[in-house]
Design an enzyme around this catalytic site. Structure first.
Site, PDB file in Angstrom:
ATOM      1  N   ASP A   1      28.522  40.537   1.551  1.00  0.00           N
ATOM      2  CA  ASP A   1      28.650  39.211   2.156  1.00  0.00           C
ATOM      3  C   ASP A   1      29.965  38.576   1.701  1.00  0.00           C
ATOM      4  O   ASP A   1      30.386  38.733   0.558  1.00  0.00           O
ATOM      5  CB  ASP A   1      27.457  38.327   1.744  1.00  0.00           C
ATOM      6  CG  ASP A   1      27.318  37.106   2.628  1.00  0.00           C
ATOM      7  OD1 ASP A   1      26.335  37.044   3.394  1.00  0.00           O
ATOM      8  OD2 ASP A   1      28.196  36.209   2.556  1.00  0.00           O
TER       9      ASP A   1
ATOM     10  N   ASN B   1      17.061  35.056   7.795  1.00  0.00           N
ATOM     11  CA  ASN B   1      17.051  33.705   8.349  1.00  0.00           C
ATOM     12  C   ASN B   1      16.949  33.835   9.859  1.00  0.00           C
ATOM     13  O   ASN B   1      17.744  34.551  10.466  1.00  0.00           O
ATOM     14  CB  ASN B   1      18.338  32.969   7.963  1.00  0.00           C
ATOM     15  CG  ASN B   1      18.467  32.790   6.454  1.00  0.00           C
ATOM     16  OD1 ASN B   1      17.470  32.595   5.768  1.00  0.00           O
ATOM     17  ND2 ASN B   1      19.686  32.871   5.942  1.00  0.00           N
TER      18      ASN B   1
ATOM     19  N   GLN C   1      19.734  30.324  10.508  1.00  0.00           N
ATOM     20  CA  GLN C   1      20.514  31.504  10.883  1.00  0.00           C
ATOM     21  C   GLN C   1      21.849  31.038  11.449  1.00  0.00           C
ATOM     22  O   GLN C   1      21.890  30.260  12.397  1.00  0.00           O
ATOM     23  CB  GLN C   1      19.751  32.319  11.935  1.00  0.00           C
ATOM     24  CG  GLN C   1      20.499  33.578  12.371  1.00  0.00           C
ATOM     25  CD  GLN C   1      19.726  34.375  13.417  1.00  0.00           C
ATOM     26  OE1 GLN C   1      18.654  33.959  13.866  1.00  0.00           O
ATOM     27  NE2 GLN C   1      20.278  35.506  13.813  1.00  0.00           N
TER      28      GLN C   1
ATOM     29  N   HIS D   1      20.302  40.331  10.765  1.00  0.00           N
ATOM     30  CA  HIS D   1      20.775  40.838   9.471  1.00  0.00           C
ATOM     31  C   HIS D   1      19.794  40.456   8.383  1.00  0.00           C
ATOM     32  O   HIS D   1      19.115  39.428   8.470  1.00  0.00           O
ATOM     33  CB  HIS D   1      22.176  40.302   9.147  1.00  0.00           C
ATOM     34  CG  HIS D   1      22.276  38.808   9.179  1.00  0.00           C
ATOM     35  ND1 HIS D   1      22.411  38.097  10.352  1.00  0.00           N
ATOM     36  CD2 HIS D   1      22.253  37.883   8.190  1.00  0.00           C
ATOM     37  CE1 HIS D   1      22.479  36.799  10.076  1.00  0.00           C
ATOM     38  NE2 HIS D   1      22.373  36.643   8.777  1.00  0.00           N
TER      39      HIS D   1
ATOM     40  N   HIS E   1      19.637  39.830   4.246  1.00  0.00           N
ATOM     41  CA  HIS E   1      20.396  39.635   3.012  1.00  0.00           C
ATOM     42  C   HIS E   1      19.662  40.376   1.891  1.00  0.00           C
ATOM     43  O   HIS E   1      18.462  40.133   1.676  1.00  0.00           O
ATOM     44  CB  HIS E   1      20.436  38.149   2.624  1.00  0.00           C
ATOM     45  CG  HIS E   1      21.060  37.239   3.642  1.00  0.00           C
ATOM     46  ND1 HIS E   1      22.303  36.695   3.476  1.00  0.00           N
ATOM     47  CD2 HIS E   1      20.592  36.762   4.832  1.00  0.00           C
ATOM     48  CE1 HIS E   1      22.597  35.918   4.518  1.00  0.00           C
ATOM     49  NE2 HIS E   1      21.564  35.939   5.352  1.00  0.00           N
TER      50      HIS E   1
HETATM   51  P1  5GP Z   1      22.847  33.649   7.976  1.00  0.00           P
HETATM   52  O1  5GP Z   1      23.143  32.254   7.517  1.00  0.00           O
HETATM   53  O2  5GP Z   1      23.082  33.807   9.449  1.00  0.00           O
HETATM   54  O3  5GP Z   1      21.529  34.176   7.536  1.00  0.00           O
HETATM   55  O4  5GP Z   1      23.891  34.567   7.197  1.00  0.00           O
HETATM   56  C1  5GP Z   1      25.161  34.874   7.644  1.00  0.00           C
HETATM   57  C2  5GP Z   1      25.909  35.459   6.473  1.00  0.00           C
HETATM   58  O5  5GP Z   1      27.049  36.112   6.955  1.00  0.00           O
HETATM   59  C3  5GP Z   1      26.386  34.411   5.452  1.00  0.00           C
HETATM   60  O6  5GP Z   1      25.857  34.734   4.181  1.00  0.00           O
HETATM   61  C4  5GP Z   1      27.901  34.530   5.500  1.00  0.00           C
HETATM   62  O7  5GP Z   1      28.490  34.378   4.237  1.00  0.00           O
HETATM   63  C5  5GP Z   1      28.110  35.921   6.049  1.00  0.00           C
HETATM   64  N1  5GP Z   1      29.320  36.083   6.833  1.00  0.00           N
HETATM   65  C6  5GP Z   1      29.751  35.291   7.855  1.00  0.00           C
HETATM   66  N2  5GP Z   1      30.891  35.774   8.363  1.00  0.00           N
HETATM   67  C7  5GP Z   1      31.179  36.907   7.669  1.00  0.00           C
HETATM   68  C8  5GP Z   1      32.248  37.849   7.741  1.00  0.00           C
HETATM   69  O8  5GP Z   1      33.159  37.764   8.566  1.00  0.00           O
HETATM   70  N3  5GP Z   1      32.198  38.891   6.868  1.00  0.00           N
HETATM   71  C9  5GP Z   1      31.211  39.032   5.944  1.00  0.00           C
HETATM   72  N4  5GP Z   1      31.273  40.081   5.122  1.00  0.00           N
HETATM   73  N5  5GP Z   1      30.194  38.155   5.850  1.00  0.00           N
HETATM   74  C10 5GP Z   1      30.178  37.105   6.695  1.00  0.00           C
END
Ligand code: 5GP
Ligand code: ZN
Length: 113
Positions: free
Chosen positions: A30, A86, A93, A99, A101
């Site tokens: 991440d 999420n 989300q 995805h 985590h």
């Molecule tokens: P969500 O909030 O949708 O469950 O999680 C999205 C995750 O993707 C977040 O933890 C954020 O830090 C990660 N993320 C967003 N954009 C990128 C990216 O371009 N590269 C990587 N490696 N992680 C990302």
């Protein structure tokens, strides 16, 4: 899918620190880690969220879930870890590509916020 950041990562159009890859899934670090170990596990196929899973995705998801313990072992999470999904607005989300985590190397708390 165009305009999906995780599809672009899966297609290597955006760089990421890859931990594991096969023909169906990708695991990468991440960008903003919330614990000393924080990786994201994604299917390469674009599925918007857990809410958009179809019966035909069962094998793919089973494959991803069965990889969790292998990745956790590879990352040294012998003491335990947390797997988080999420989903949707209330689930906070932010990236609309399914995805999970995988977080570890710190004591988690409960309940999550
Ligand atoms: P969500 O909030 O949708 O469950 O999680 C999205 C995750 O993707 C977040 O933890 C954020 O830090 C990660 N993320 C967003 N954009 C990128 C990216 O371009 N590269 C990587 N490696 N992680 C990302
Ligand atoms: Zn996508």
């Amino acid at each position: 899918m165009a305009d999906c950041i995780f599809c672009m990562i899966a297609e290597k159009n955006i760089p990421s620190k890859v931990v594991y890859e096969d023909d169906r899934i990708l695991v990468f670090h991440d960008l903003e880690p919330q614990s000393p170990v924080h990786v994201l596990m994604i299917p390469k196929k674009h599925i918007s969220s857990l809410d958009d899973l179809q019966t035909e995705d069962a094998e793919l998801l089973g494959h991803l879930m069965l990889k969790v313990k292998d990745i956790a072992k590879e990352l040294g999470l012998e003491n335990g870890y947390r797997l988080v999904n999420n989903c949707g607005e209330d689930g906070m989300q932010t990236v609309k590509h399914l995805h999970f985590h995988l977080l570890g190397k710190r004591q988690m708390t409960w309940p999550p916020g």
